[in-house]
Design a protein around this motif. Structure first.
Motif, PDB file in Angstrom:
ATOM      1  N   ALA A   1      -1.403  -9.999   5.296  1.00 23.24           N
ATOM      2  CA  ALA A   1      -1.159  -8.568   5.119  1.00 23.24           C
ATOM      3  C   ALA A   1      -1.426  -8.222   3.660  1.00 23.24           C
ATOM      4  N   GLY A   2      -1.532  -6.933   3.371  1.00 24.29           N
ATOM      5  CA  GLY A   2      -1.795  -6.544   1.990  1.00 24.29           C
ATOM      6  C   GLY A   2      -1.722  -5.048   1.792  1.00 24.29           C
ATOM      7  N   GLN A   3      -2.166  -4.626   0.638  1.00 21.71           N
ATOM      8  CA  GLN A   3      -2.127  -3.209   0.287  1.00 21.71           C
ATOM      9  C   GLN A   3      -3.502  -2.763  -0.193  1.00 21.71           C
ATOM     10  N   LEU A   4      -3.993  -1.695   0.402  1.00 19.92           N
ATOM     11  CA  LEU A   4      -5.272  -1.110  -0.006  1.00 19.92           C
ATOM     12  C   LEU A   4      -5.015  -0.012  -1.028  1.00 19.92           C
ATOM     13  N   ASN A   5      -5.830   0.011  -2.061  1.00 15.70           N
ATOM     14  CA  ASN A   5      -5.785   1.093  -3.046  1.00 15.70           C
ATOM     15  C   ASN A   5      -6.884   2.086  -2.714  1.00 15.70           C
ATOM     16  N   ILE A   6      -6.520   3.177  -2.063  1.00 16.24           N
ATOM     17  CA  ILE A   6      -7.494   4.196  -1.677  1.00 16.24           C
ATOM     18  C   ILE A   6      -7.855   4.999  -2.921  1.00 16.24           C
ATOM     19  N   THR A   7      -9.148   5.118  -3.191  1.00  9.42           N
ATOM     20  CA  THR A   7      -9.588   5.734  -4.444  1.00  9.42           C
ATOM     21  C   THR A   7     -10.562   6.884  -4.206  1.00  9.42           C
ATOM     22  N   THR A   8     -10.703   7.708  -5.223  1.00  8.58           N
ATOM     23  CA  THR A   8     -11.765   8.705  -5.263  1.00  8.58           C
ATOM     24  C   THR A   8     -12.559   8.478  -6.543  1.00  8.58           C
ATOM     25  N   THR A   9     -13.840   8.756  -6.487  1.00 10.75           N
ATOM     26  CA  THR A   9     -14.735   8.429  -7.600  1.00 10.75           C
ATOM     27  C   THR A   9     -14.940   9.628  -8.513  1.00 10.75           C
TER      28      THR A   9
ATOM     29  N   GLY B   1     -15.206   6.152 -12.872  1.00 14.43           N
ATOM     30  CA  GLY B   1     -13.785   5.889 -12.672  1.00 14.43           C
ATOM     31  C   GLY B   1     -13.412   5.925 -11.203  1.00 14.43           C
ATOM     32  N   LEU B   2     -12.576   4.976 -10.784  1.00 14.91           N
ATOM     33  CA  LEU B   2     -12.009   4.972  -9.431  1.00 14.91           C
ATOM     34  C   LEU B   2     -10.529   5.282  -9.568  1.00 14.91           C
ATOM     35  N   VAL B   3     -10.146   6.500  -9.209  1.00 17.96           N
ATOM     36  CA  VAL B   3      -8.759   6.941  -9.340  1.00 17.96           C
ATOM     37  C   VAL B   3      -8.008   6.602  -8.051  1.00 17.96           C
ATOM     38  N   THR B   4      -6.901   5.878  -8.176  1.00 15.88           N
ATOM     39  CA  THR B   4      -6.092   5.526  -7.015  1.00 15.88           C
ATOM     40  C   THR B   4      -5.307   6.751  -6.551  1.00 15.88           C
ATOM     41  N   ILE B   5      -5.604   7.225  -5.335  1.00 20.36           N
ATOM     42  CA  ILE B   5      -4.942   8.421  -4.813  1.00 20.36           C
ATOM     43  C   ILE B   5      -3.931   8.092  -3.716  1.00 20.36           C
ATOM     44  N   ASN B   6      -3.965   6.830  -3.229  1.00 22.70           N
ATOM     45  CA  ASN B   6      -2.995   6.438  -2.206  1.00 22.70           C
ATOM     46  C   ASN B   6      -2.943   4.917  -2.124  1.00 22.70           C
ATOM     47  N   LYS B   7      -1.788   4.386  -1.781  1.00 22.82           N
ATOM     48  CA  LYS B   7      -1.623   2.948  -1.546  1.00 22.82           C
ATOM     49  C   LYS B   7      -1.208   2.776  -0.094  1.00 22.82           C
ATOM     50  N   LEU B   8      -1.982   1.979   0.641  1.00 20.65           N
ATOM     51  CA  LEU B   8      -1.786   1.855   2.085  1.00 20.65           C
ATOM     52  C   LEU B   8      -1.483   0.406   2.439  1.00 20.65           C
ATOM     53  N   ASP B   9      -0.302   0.159   3.032  1.00 19.73           N
ATOM     54  CA  ASP B   9       0.056  -1.182   3.506  1.00 19.73           C
ATOM     55  C   ASP B   9      -0.608  -1.426   4.856  1.00 19.73           C
ATOM     56  N   VAL B  10      -1.271  -2.587   4.995  1.00 18.03           N
ATOM     57  CA  VAL B  10      -1.961  -2.929   6.247  1.00 18.03           C
ATOM     58  C   VAL B  10      -1.501  -4.305   6.721  1.00 18.03           C
ATOM     59  N   ALA B  11      -1.538  -4.500   8.046  1.00 21.48           N
ATOM     60  CA  ALA B  11      -1.064  -5.754   8.641  1.00 21.48           C
ATOM     61  C   ALA B  11      -2.000  -6.919   8.350  1.00 21.48           C
ATOM     62  N   MET B  12      -3.295  -6.647   8.281  1.00 19.32           N
ATOM     63  CA  MET B  12      -4.287  -7.683   7.959  1.00 19.32           C
ATOM     64  C   MET B  12      -5.397  -7.069   7.129  1.00 19.32           C
ATOM     65  N   MET B  13      -5.843  -7.808   6.113  1.00 19.24           N
ATOM     66  CA  MET B  13      -7.000  -7.360   5.371  1.00 19.24           C
ATOM     67  C   MET B  13      -7.764  -8.581   4.852  1.00 19.24           C
ATOM     68  N   VAL B  14      -9.063  -8.386   4.614  1.00 20.88           N
ATOM     69  CA  VAL B  14      -9.931  -9.443   4.089  1.00 20.88           C
ATOM     70  C   VAL B  14     -10.818  -8.835   3.014  1.00 20.88           C
ATOM     71  N   PRO B  15     -11.390  -9.652   2.145  1.00 19.71           N
ATOM     72  CA  PRO B  15     -12.354  -9.125   1.173  1.00 19.71           C
ATOM     73  C   PRO B  15     -13.576  -8.538   1.884  1.00 19.71           C
ATOM     74  N   LYS B  16     -14.120  -7.478   1.338  1.00 19.90           N
ATOM     75  CA  LYS B  16     -15.308  -6.859   1.940  1.00 19.90           C
ATOM     76  C   LYS B  16     -16.475  -7.825   1.980  1.00 19.90           C
TER      77      LYS B  16
END
Length: 312
Positions: free
Chosen positions: A67-75, A229-244
């Motif tokens: 599991a992990g946390q995604l940093n949702i960003t806008t450019t 710049g990648l501005v973090t606009i949201n942090k999303l907890d997910v059950a499973m994640m992998v590197p792109k």
């Protein structure tokens, strides 16, 4: 035909069949038997067999699914600008004649160092014009024999601290605020910092300006450089994640290569949201599966090569 001839012919035929089967096997992709499947619906029977020692030499990196946390960003985009607190336009305290100049364009000066000597018009006494802080002389307007008359004699800048000046357009305003994290990038340089201020742009431009401080002791962030710049606009907890980098397209499907012993299986996955580094996995994998996180394209290429050879 006597018995000896029959036995000899049978042995020759048996040897030919054995060799043919061996050649056929080594020229085909490797398939697992049904008993080797952990999940018949999601595990692909085709796999690559490679020793751990060889995988290490090839630069293959693996990790466990978690599991992990995604940093949702806008450019956003902008430029590196001088820190206002680190730029000074130096004038003489009293009008008078410049009798000596010690600093020239490009000189590195220390705080309190004498830049020039001026003779006061009123007292006819000479006094030093000094550097207000350590930095570089970026402009010189003082020459011996000239009158100071309140003009700027030197401009000094210290570039150890600079600012990112980022353009925020109206459609982004609702998502971006002070104290949000931003990752800045310039060529190969990357830096994580925080937005300190958001101010109106000059000249009624159709955007506002966000400022984030940059520690620039390395000199890798020159003033005027264009940055992203990648501005973090949201942090999303997910059950499973992998590197792109773990995701590959194989046979028209997104797959991740799962390591089972020395076997690497292309497992189809359903993907969700993503950030700049990681991506959510909705189905196809299990927590603690060991996956190829770097150089997974090597396994895709091997399977495609095997299939091409098999087709012929």
């Amino acid at each position: 035909m006597n018995n000896k001839t029959v036995i000899k012919t049978q042995n020759t035929l048996r040897t030919f069949i054995t060799c043919s089967v061996f050649i056929l096997l080594i020229s085909r992709p490797i398939y697992a038997s049904e008993g080797e499947h952990r999940d018949e619906d999601t595990r692909n029977a085709e796999f690559v067999l490679i020793s751990d020692n060889m995988a290490q030499k090839m630069g293959v990196v693996t990790q466990k699914v978690s599991a992990g946390q995604l940093n949702i960003t806008t450019t956003v985009y902008g430029n590196v600008v001088t820190d206002p607190a680190s730029l000074s336009h130096v004038r003489a305290r009293f009008d008078g004649m410049v009798t000596k100049v010690n600093a020239n364009l490009g000189y590195k000066v220390k705080k309190g160092e004498t830049l020039a000597i001026v003779e006061s018009n009123e007292s006819l006494k000479s006094y030093p014009v000094t550097a207000p802080f350590s930095g570089i002389v970026i402009a010189r307007h003082a020459n011996e024999g000239e009158l100071s008359n309140g003009q700027v004699l030197f401009s000094i800048a210290n570039y150890e601290d600079v600012w990112a000046q980022l353009k925020i357009f109206p459609q982004q305003l609702s998502e971006i605020a002070d104290q949000q994290s931003v990752q800045l990038s310039l060529s190969e340089a990357k830096l994580n910092t925080t937005i300190q201020h958001i101010l109106p742009s000059p000249d009624e431009k159709p955007y506002v300006l966000a400022y984030a401080k940059i520690a620039n002791t390395s000199g890798r962030w020159p003033v005027g450089a264009a940055i992203k710049g990648l501005v973090t606009i949201n942090k999303l907890d997910v059950a499973m994640m992998v590197p792109k980098a773990a995701i590959q397209e194989f046979e028209g499907t997104s797959v991740v290569f799962v390591k089972e012993g020395e076997e690497y299986h292309p497992v189809p996955v359903m993907l969700g949201q993503q950030d700049s580094n990681n991506i959510e996995v909705l189905s196809g994998l299990h927590i603690a599966d060991v996956i190829v996180s770097q150089n997974s394209y090597l396994f895709k290429a091997d399977l495609e090569k095997s299939e091409a050879g098999h087709d012929h």
